[in-house]
Write an enzyme that holds these catalytic residues in place. Structure first.
Site, short mmCIF file in Angstrom:
data_model
loop_
_atom_site.label_atom_id
_atom_site.label_comp_id
_atom_site.label_asym_id
_atom_site.label_seq_id
_atom_site.Cartn_x
_atom_site.Cartn_y
_atom_site.Cartn_z
N LYS C 52 28.34 77.95 -2.65
CA LYS C 52 27.40 78.87 -2.00
C LYS C 52 27.09 80.07 -2.89
O LYS C 52 27.83 80.36 -3.83
CB LYS C 52 28.01 79.35 -0.68
CG LYS C 52 29.29 80.15 -0.92
CD LYS C 52 29.93 80.60 0.38
CE LYS C 52 31.24 81.34 0.04
NZ LYS C 52 32.26 81.23 1.04
N ASN C 106 26.44 79.25 -7.77
CA ASN C 106 25.12 79.76 -7.42
C ASN C 106 25.16 81.28 -7.42
O ASN C 106 25.94 81.90 -6.70
CB ASN C 106 24.75 79.20 -6.04
CG ASN C 106 23.35 79.52 -5.60
OD1 ASN C 106 23.13 80.51 -4.91
ND2 ASN C 106 22.39 78.70 -5.97
N CYS C 136 15.82 82.45 -2.87
CA CYS C 136 16.23 82.46 -1.47
C CYS C 136 15.18 83.17 -0.62
O CYS C 136 14.86 84.33 -0.85
CB CYS C 136 17.57 83.14 -1.27
SG CYS C 136 18.07 83.08 0.46
N ILE C 197 14.22 71.66 -4.81
CA ILE C 197 13.59 72.89 -4.39
C ILE C 197 14.53 73.66 -3.45
O ILE C 197 15.37 73.06 -2.78
CB ILE C 197 12.25 72.65 -3.66
CG1 ILE C 197 12.45 71.79 -2.41
CG2 ILE C 197 11.26 72.02 -4.60
CD1 ILE C 197 11.18 71.62 -1.56
N ASN C 198 14.38 74.96 -3.45
CA ASN C 198 14.99 75.74 -2.39
C ASN C 198 14.15 75.51 -1.12
O ASN C 198 13.23 74.70 -1.12
CB ASN C 198 15.03 77.23 -2.77
CG ASN C 198 16.25 77.92 -2.14
OD1 ASN C 198 16.54 77.72 -0.98
ND2 ASN C 198 16.93 78.72 -2.92
#
Ligand SMILES: Cc1cc2nc3c(=O)[nH]c(=O)nc-3n(C[C@H](O)[C@H](O)[C@H](O)COP(=O)(O)OP(=O)(O)OC[C@H]3O[C@@H](n4cnc5c(N)ncnc54)[C@H](O)[C@@H]3O)c2cc1C
Ligand SMILES: Cc1cc2nc3c(=O)[nH]c(=O)nc-3n(C[C@H](O)[C@H](O)[C@H](O)COP(=O)(O)OP(=O)(O)OC[C@H]3O[C@@H](n4cnc5c(N)ncnc54)[C@H](O)[C@@H]3O)c2cc1C
Ligand SMILES: Cc1cc2nc3c(=O)[nH]c(=O)nc-3n(C[C@H](O)[C@H](O)[C@H](O)COP(=O)(O)O)c2cc1C
Ligand SMILES: Cc1cc2nc3c(=O)[nH]c(=O)nc-3n(C[C@H](O)[C@H](O)[C@H](O)COP(=O)(O)O)c2cc1C
Ligand code: FES
Ligand code: FES
Lengths: 309, 257, 309, 257
Positions: C52, C106, C136, C197-198
């Protein structure tokens, strides 16, 4: 709230000066010219029929396969096949004129001249509104560039406004970084209304045959899968412009329609749902009416103003 | 107004290798069917939105039922195969234009390949006069008993020679020197293309039923097109398999793909 | 093709110089720090665990509700809640080090300095790669601007490259007009790999209660609903850059993974599918292996080159 | 490795007004359950991807079954209510931490409201000593027979006064002057908040089971958080209802929302 009103909510709306009996329209390209669904839907019940894209000359469209099904959605790459504005005016308008519904014509083009050409021809036609499609992802020349470039979008609206006689609704592409920027630009050039969203550019691959499923490789994603993106964009644009917005993207039920109106839309359009159920438009209409009754809404405007936060 | 209808499953099961037969109760639909028409079947599956087009294989007006015969080729037909007797499916139809039956033909040729065979059963029942029926399978035949009940000469080919003539159904027609004054056909595109050449050479007017991926099924969305020659012009246009077809005259189809 | 090879395909890949035993990774934010799924998945079987998002200081994240389910997908608005890089390094890295899998961290930030601060701290850590999350959608300051602005994206990559010790993978946002432009810009500044992709920015509305479902109003859409958009973007980017791409967005099965590799991806990540089925990562791995056997692929590179057209 | 398991539906039906009871065969799960834990139920529905968290209402180790009791409030529970006996569901669990039972309490208070009542049944079975059980319903009670089998004093309130005391369950506790040295509770947040105040005033250590929308259910995704006070600090942090809860000490919860 007035009990009488709630028993019989007023579904009519005013879309850029045009009165519609209710907010339910058809999404361009998913309902032909109305004729095809005439056996399944009483067209008199719809707020407006938005017909498929019309260009100056006939377009053959893309090679097949033109459709691929995806999880909760579908990709299409029709490529705006249509017989041209003259054939449209002589065949389809007389048919639609037999019904008591509004006629909105979706205008396609590959150049500013072509868009203007169609609008000029339609100036003579007995129709209620133009929808300028600057957002079709299936046309390489034109479409994608107009809808995703703020300057080009503004320019085409400006030029079409000079020649069009009916109110002009501009259909926005969701394939952009900031849709409010485009919305504000087309509003500034005189767009009378905004419709959104067109399809998201997507792709499907056939793993067994190791090739793209669509003949055109990429296509436009529609259906309930895109509803969250559509709702977000409608919500953003309704807070950025003053002109009315027609919301669409994955509407399958009356409650879905209510969500778009809560987000700020004045009207809504039903697209892919027609393929799942040919009576989808009237089912959405009836669902919205019953939502209004249950929630005590006496008009569409009340829903538009009801969102909390 | 027409609408999607709930159709009860009366009988459903595998009738051959990856070949399924389903009988549906569909009172208002059954009476309207022309052989070669299809229905749109909506699956009870949230993942897939679009109905699946399936040809009407036969109808039974006495019991108000119609039959579909299909192969499991993907998730949709997989889900369909799991539907149980007594459950209901939502269907739309009959859709498209069926075959244009030449009532005055003295002898007709009917040619089917693989999953193109089902609609030819209802067709065979409706064609007057003499008939030669050619059925091509990859391996094990299906619906053969039903075809044998028709008053017709039946010829069967299989790709692997498991049954009947070993080779394509066109090979078999050549071998057999097929004769007739009207030809009706449904099957995979390469077969229809070859057949169209054969019919042209033998100067027999042929009708072919095409397949294309569909969405609306009623002519509105323009995803299901095929190329058709324009009359009196050296050009072609896209026509809708669902609403302009699925049956076309073989001579008007552009077979390039 | 060699029969022996097909019976035992080689799933290993080289990702920017790091060898992974197979292309299956976890999508950041969907797999915690690995620990949470340790009871359900043998972490030794994964190509890499992508943990995360980690920031310089602890972040509290967004108010609840943080999740809304949509058709074939879900919206989340976690807002990168995390205990900060120091807590991460002392607690999570030692846990992951017990397994024979690659560790990719990340990196989150609200400013270039913060991104660089995290990368600097992680320079000392025994991890294999950094994934720079410039995409994000749930962070108002920072996130959305870096990932959707070509210049800012290039700048943050340039600065982080100066201080990072491990190879740098940059995670792209799909909420842009032209993703290839951003991909080329980050590659030019030294990105060693690209992941994509996000989530797509979306929204859900509760029609009954007339309010947005998410506490944060908008959130990120993930799951099979977005797969067509993800596949299209991976396909476009793989044709625009030379660095390897890790593809993700709605992967639920081995065949989905194969589609991303056919589109050009070197590796793939499994996100939302973990919530539907906690063994999703290994199920995807086994599905991909069986796809390779059936299709006669002896290596992942062969799939990457197999796409027709 | 743990994994999602197929669980056969043994018995399923409505046991009250919009109140459903389902018994599932779940051999490996049943033995591990602590009262207050929940399971994740995956629906056989393509539209919805996420499992639904439902508390374990009771277990029967002799038949290896566990029971869930739920209300239909949306599409997921609607789909669940349609599942038939003999079909299977995919489930994951037991998840979360159950109640921390005070084995030395001389008298415990158990308070449930609405769909917070089900997990308290298994809890009641496991709590030693004397018990006062307060159950608050909106209208018609459910599971009352099962609670009455426990060796406890049962008090019932309904919002509409249909049954028992008319008012909230907290009103009833006050009216009744509830007594005990441990308090266990599950129900809607406003009720838990009020209860937390009552417990603080009466100096009774209380445990509350919270609800939040979930995705993973195992602590990985951080969507299911609630605000919990930091120890020895005038600050709070987000904790996961699924993995750090669903049961929390009422004093540590920040009740502002
Ligand atoms: C007018 C018409 C009549 C048909 N009649 C029959 C019939 O009687 N019996 C029968 O078994 N099949 C028939 N088909 C084909 C049938 O519609 C497809 O096999 C079915 O839609 C595949 O669905 P799926 O979800 O299982 O496959 P998908 O997962 O959607 O696709 C699997 C494979 O099927 C192919 N396919 C998908 N949709 C179509 C389609 N619309 N047409 C052709 N191929 C498709 C794809 O190219 C792919 O290779 C007919 C098709 C048409 C257009
Ligand atoms: C640990 C835990 C244990 C639970 N135990 C039970 C139980 O034993 N019996 C029971 O009836 N219900 C229980 N719930 C609530 C149950 O999970 C929801 O009612 C269910 O998920 C709703 O699904 P749906 O698809 O029908 O509703 P949706 O369409 O998803 O939503 C409908 C309504 O339900 C609410 N909702 C949705 N998800 C949740 C959720 N996870 N928690 C709370 N509310 C939610 C929404 O806010 C909305 O108002 C529990 C929830 C949690 C977190
Ligand atoms: C088959 C198909 C054809 C379409 N053709 C057009 C078109 O010609 N002009 C246009 O502006 N939009 C076109 N669209 C986009 C729809 O009007 C609509 O914006 C989009 O599908 C989202 O709505 P939906 O999810 O309800 O389908 C088309 C969509 C589909 C599915
Ligand atoms: C709950 C949740 C939390 C996420 N958190 C992060 C994050 O911290 N950093 C990041 O780069 N991406 C994050 N993502 C995005 C995923 O890594 C992934 O890019 C996206 O979900 C698409 O993949 P999927 O459809 O397989 O889930 C998150 C996604 C979800 C659903
Ligand atoms: S399927 Fe829509 S036109 Fe044929
Ligand atoms: S539901 Fe994922 S952390 Fe609780």
């Amino acid at each position: 709230m007035n009990e009488k009103k709630i028993n019989m909510p007023d579904l009519s709306i005013d879309l850029a000066g045009i009165k519609l009996k209710n907010p339910i329209m058809t999404a361009s390209g998913t309902f032909g010219s109305g004729k095809e669904y005439g056996e399944y839907v009483d067209l008199n019940r719809l707020g407006a029929v938005v017909v498929k894209g019309v260009s100056l000359t006939p377009w053959k469209g893309n090679p097949t396969p033109r459709v691929a099904e995806t999880y909760g959605g579908m990709l299409n790459a029709v490529g705006l096949q249509n017989p041209g504005v003259d054939a449209f005016m002589s065949e389809d308008i007389p048919f639609l004129k037999k019904y008591d519904t509004r006629i909105i014509v979706n205008v396609s083009g590959k150049s500013i001249e072509e868009y203007c050409g169609v609008a000029e021809r339609l100036a003579e036609a007995d129709i209620d509104m133009l929808e300028l499609n600057i957002s079709c992802p299936n046309i390489k020349e034109g479409g994608i560039t107009f809808g995703t470039d703020t300057k080009m979008a503004a320019l085409v609206v400006k030029e079409v406004k000079k020649v069009s006689r009916q109110p002009l609704m501009v259909k926005l592409s969701p394939n952009v970084t900031d849709i409010t920027e485009i919305a504000k630009a087309v509003e500034a050039e005189g767009a009378d209304a905004i419709s959104m969203i067109n399809t998201l550019l997507g792709m499907a691959i056939d793993a067994k045959n190791k090739r793209p499923i669509l003949g055109n490789v990429m296509g436009g994603l529609s259906g309930p899968a895109i509803k969250p993106v559509a709702l977000r964009m409608v919500y953003q644009v309704c807070r950025s412009v003053k002109v009315p917005v027609v919301g669409m993207g994955g509407i399958m039920t009356g409650e879905d329609a209510a969500e778009f109106i809560l987000a700020g839309a004045t009207g809504v359009a039903v697209g892919t749902a027609n393929f799942t159920n040919p009576s989808a438009t009237v089912d959405v209409l009836e669902g919205l009416e019953s939502y209004m009754k249950h929630q005590g809404f006496s008009s569409v405007g009340e829903i538009q103003n009801a969102m909390k936060k | 107004m027409k609408t999607m209808k709930a159709a009860k499953v009366k009988k459903h099961g595998e009738i051959g290798e990856n070949c399924w037969s389903i009988w549906l109760e569909a009172s208002e639909i059954v009476d309207e069917v022309n052989p070669g028409q299809f229905i749109h079947v909506k699956l009870n599956n949230g993942e897939k939105l679009l109905p699946r087009p399936l040809s009407i294989c036969e109808t039974d007006t006495s019991s108000n039922t119609l039959r579909l015969v299909y192969a499991v080729v993907g998730k949709g037909t997989e889900a369909l195969s799991q539907v149980k007797t007594g459950e209901t499916l939502r269907i739309l139809g009959p859709l498209g234009n069926g075959f244009d039956i030449n009532q005055s033909a003295s002898k007709s040729i009917i040619v089917g390949g693989g999953m193109g065979i089902p609609p030819l059963l209802e067709l065979s029942k409706n064609i007057p006069g003499k008939k030669e029926i050619y059925l091509g399978y990859s391996s094990t035949p299906f619906l053969l008993e039903e075809f044998e009940k028709q008053n017709a000469d039946i010829y069967v080919s299989t790709d692997d020679g498991c049954f009947g003539y070993k080779g394509t159904v066109i090979d078999l027609m050549r071998y057999n020197n097929a004769q007739g004054d009207s030809l009706y056909s449904c099957g995979p595109k390469p077969m229809l293309k070859a057949l169209s050449g054969w019919a042209e050479k033998n100067k027999i007017p042929a009708q072919v039923s095409l397949e294309e991926r569909m969405a609306c099924g009623v002519g509105a969305c323009l995803v299901c097109t095929c190329k058709v020659k324009k009359e009196n012009e050296n050009d072609w246009k896209h026509q809708r398999v669902c609403a302009d077809g699925p049956v076309f005259r073989s001579q008007e189809v552009v077979w390039d793909e």
